[in-house]
Motif scaffolding. Structure first.
Motif, PDB file in Angstrom:
ATOM      1  N   PRO A  93      45.344  31.554  29.879  1.00 23.79           N
ATOM      2  CA  PRO A  93      44.099  30.930  29.396  1.00 23.79           C
ATOM      3  C   PRO A  93      43.275  30.367  30.546  1.00 23.79           C
ATOM      4  CG  PRO A  93      45.926  30.275  28.012  1.00 23.79           C
ATOM      5  CD  PRO A  93      46.524  31.013  29.167  1.00 23.79           C
ATOM      6  N   THR A  94      41.983  30.647  30.541  1.00 22.88           N
ATOM      7  CA  THR A  94      41.099  30.218  31.619  1.00 22.88           C
ATOM      8  C   THR A  94      41.077  28.710  31.771  1.00 22.88           C
ATOM      9  OG1 THR A  94      39.735  32.157  31.168  1.00 22.88           O
ATOM     10  CG2 THR A  94      38.760  30.432  32.527  1.00 22.88           C
ATOM     11  N   SER A  95      41.153  27.987  30.634  1.00 21.37           N
ATOM     12  CA  SER A  95      41.075  26.531  30.701  1.00 21.37           C
ATOM     13  C   SER A  95      42.301  25.914  31.355  1.00 21.37           C
ATOM     14  CB  SER A  95      40.884  25.956  29.293  1.00 21.37           C
ATOM     15  OG  SER A  95      41.946  26.373  28.453  1.00 21.37           O
ATOM     16  N   TYR A  96      43.368  26.712  31.585  1.00 23.31           N
ATOM     17  CA  TYR A  96      44.566  26.207  32.242  1.00 23.31           C
ATOM     18  C   TYR A  96      44.487  26.358  33.766  1.00 23.31           C
ATOM     19  CZ  TYR A  96      47.214  25.671  27.908  1.00 23.31           C
ATOM     20  OH  TYR A  96      47.653  25.270  26.684  1.00 23.31           O
ATOM     21  N   LEU A  97      43.410  26.980  34.240  1.00 22.25           N
ATOM     22  CA  LEU A  97      43.306  27.316  35.662  1.00 22.25           C
ATOM     23  C   LEU A  97      42.162  26.561  36.309  1.00 22.25           C
ATOM     24  CD1 LEU A  97      43.750  31.191  35.337  1.00 22.25           C
ATOM     25  CD2 LEU A  97      45.527  29.487  35.774  1.00 22.25           C
ATOM     26  N   GLU A  98      42.252  26.455  37.653  1.00 21.13           N
ATOM     27  CA  GLU A  98      41.197  25.844  38.461  1.00 21.13           C
ATOM     28  C   GLU A  98      40.913  26.791  39.620  1.00 21.13           C
ATOM     29  OE1 GLU A  98      41.717  21.690  39.708  1.00 21.13           O
ATOM     30  OE2 GLU A  98      41.393  22.414  41.754  1.00 21.13           O
ATOM     31  N   TYR A  99      39.702  27.343  39.621  1.00 19.62           N
ATOM     32  CA  TYR A  99      39.346  28.296  40.672  1.00 19.62           C
ATOM     33  C   TYR A  99      39.229  27.592  42.020  1.00 19.62           C
ATOM     34  CZ  TYR A  99      38.376  31.695  37.034  1.00 19.62           C
ATOM     35  OH  TYR A  99      38.492  32.545  35.980  1.00 19.62           O
TER      36      TYR A  99
END
Length: 583
Positions: free
Chosen positions: A551-557
């Motif tokens: 899930p994108t919301s679990y990541l930090e670019y």
């Protein structure tokens, strides 16, 4: 007519009558009170009746109240509740006004009557005392007269007796003169008492008792007036609620007039229409065509013959993989469901409900999906509103640091972002299923494949059915064979071993893999980004040799410029805002 003139000798009768009058007033007040209690009990029973038949929220019977007759019944319940309220008003007015005033008047009149009766009784007792004095003086006068007569006779007898001495005669004369003087005194007392008694009697019967009787008459007339006034108020209470009661009855009449049998019949069609086509004629399957075909080539081996027979039968029942199994299932359902029977053994099979509502007929499935989509949209809007409120709160914290720390809201932002992300994925699933239900089945695009692989889970109970590994239960309890729309799709073929990384990211929250297509990650790990989020809420990443979606919301670019090193708090905030922008 005046009681004082006409009923001068009926004190005891008037006393009994006025006592009965007050008892009657108390009895009428008791009647009014019990009537109020009956009205209150009636209103309470009506309330309980309405509550008993009022539909409960989130009940299974809500669908029934789509019909005009059911809505009319709801209107009747509402009007009946208002009617019960009017009965409560009647009970309160009767108990609080009519009965209270009657009780107050009764106490006041009873006190006045008691005083007047006491006054009359006192006057009677005084007259009786005067009469007793008169009788006493009369008896004394009578006694003295007899004594005087007796002494006079004795004196006369001695006076004519020649043998009596002069002293005896003188003594008898003195004695009779004394008795005569006492007689004259008693006569005067008796005359005085008689005169006084006559005056008292005249005052009693012409002044005192008429006044008492007149006062009792006033009390009695007031008592009668209060009874009449109470009856009038009793009726006025009913009359005041009649307009509202009439409106309640008019509302019931309007509800009855609003019943439309035609619309209700059409609603039954909309609720129960399956969308299946009428079954066609059952074709004749000629199994005799395969008889002997295994020997047509002149083969002599029994093994070869069995092989040919098996191959021929296999070809006759082979299913075309290009045909959608759900379409085949729908056709089989529309053809055979009217003739299928449920198992009589309770608890033998468990009904399987599919998330995509594929267990329902097409028309009902479409309606259920529309309802689910509307509900999901409402949840999304609720989460978005919460996010907007948090953004405003954060702006306030930034402008006024003493009110709070803006960084304390980042965890809530991430949580809301993940929740909105999940809801939008769910919305995409349901929209895809709705398009399929409407006959607009999409191709195997990448996003639907992801959704099927991640969220559509196989039912372990189905694999133990009686008709094979993918047996599904029809709504009537029978089973049909199908490949199953709920079977997860394997999308490992999407991953390319030589994919190039397009960036790096850091794991903010740990994530457990849901299926073969996702990747389990731990908070703090640095991953390679192979494919950025395309709007579906998932990012394809790689850790060592393992690849998958997270899930994108679990990541930090992480920025590409290596000179920045670890992200600063301001950069982290900017990155999270960028991550949330698609929401």
């Amino acid at each position: 007519m005046s009681w004082g003139c006409e009923l001068w000798d009926q004190f005891d009768g008037l006393e009994k009558h006025t006592h009965w009058g007050l008892e009657f007033l108390d009895r009428f007040a008791k009647f009014v009170k019990e009537r109020a209690e009956i009205e209150a009990g009636y209103a309470k029973q009506l309330r309980n009746l309405v509550k008993k038949f009022q539909p409960k929220r989130n009940s299974k019977d809500e669908e029934e109240y789509k019909f005009s007759s059911s809505r009319a019944f709801l209107a009747v319940l509402s009007e009946l509740s208002d009617y019960a309220g009017q009965r409560e008003v009647v009970a309160e007015c009767i108990l609080g006004v009519v009965e209270a005033e009657l009780s107050q008047h009764s106490q006041k009149l009873r006190a006045e009557r008691k005083a007047y009766i006491h006054e009359g009784r006192k006057a009677q007792q005084h007259l009786e005392a005067c009469f007793k004095c008169l009788e006493s003086s009369k008896k004394r006068f009578e006694r003295d007269c007899k004594e005087a007569d007796r002494t006079l006779q004795c004196f006369q007898k001695l006076d004519h007796d020649i043998n009596a001495t002069k002293a005896d005669v003188e003594k008898a004369n003195n004695h009779q003169l004394l008795r005569k003087a006492q007689m004259q005194e008693s006569k005067g007392d008796y005359a005085g008492e008689m005169q006084r008694f006559n005056q008292e009697q005249k005052s009693h019967y012409y002044t005192l008792m008429p006044s008492v009787f007149q006062k009792l008459q006033v009390v009695e007339e007031r008592r009668i007036g209060h009874v009449g006034e109470g009856i009038k108020q009793f009726a006025d209470v009913e009359r005041r609620v009649l307009p509202i009661v009439g409106k309640c009855l008019d509302g019931m009449t309007r509800a009855a007039d609003a019943i439309n049998s035609g619309n209700d019949s059409q609603l039954v069609v909309e609720m129960l229409k399956s969308g299946f086509e009428c079954p066609t004629d059952v074709p004749f399957e000629d199994y005799s065509e395969v008889v002997g075909k295994d020997w047509s080539d002149g083969g002599s081996g029994s093994g070869n013959g069995a092989t040919l027979r098996s191959g021929t039968l296999s070809q006759s029942i082979r299913v075309d993989p290009r045909i959608d199994p759900r379409t085949t299932l729908s056709r089989s359902r529309s053809r055979f469901w009217p003739f299928m029977k449920k198992s009589k053994k309770k608890g033998r099979f468990k009904w399987t409900f599919c998330e995509d509502q594929s267990h329902l007929p097409p028309e009902q499935r479409r309606k259920k999906l529309l309802q689910s989509i509307e509900e999901i949209k409402r949840h999304i809007q609720k989460e978005v509103d919460q996010k907007d409120a948090l953004i405003k709160m954060k702006d306030v914290y930034i402008k006024n640091p003493q009110m709070g720390d803006p960084a304390s809201l980042e965890a809530k932002f991430a949580e809301l972002g993940f929740e909105i992300d999940k809801l939008r994925l769910n919305l995409q699933k349901h929209e895809t299923w709705l398009a399929e239900a409407n006959g607009q089945v999409q191709g195997k695009s990448e996003i639907p494949r992801r959704l099927s692989g991640i969220y559509v889970q196989p039912n372990p109970d189905i694999s133990r059915g009686s008709n094979g590994p993918h047996a599904h239960e029809s709504p009537d309890g029978s089973y049909t064979d199908e490949a199953g729309a709920d079977t997860p799709l394997d999308f490992d073929d999407e991953f390319d071993d030589d994919s190039q990384a397009v960036g790096t990211c850091r794991v903010v929250y740990s994530f457990d893999s849901l299926d073969d297509g996702t990747l389990t990650v731990v908070e703090g790990h640095v991953l390679e980004v192979l494919e950025k989020d395309r709007g579906d809420g998932w990012t394809r990443v790689r850790r060592d040799s393992s690849e998958g979606y997270v899930p994108t919301s679990y990541l930090e670019y992480i920025p590409e410029d290596p000179t920045h090193g670890a992200s600063s708090p301001d950069q982290t905030e900017t990155i999270i805002k960028t991550t949330m922008t698609y929401i």
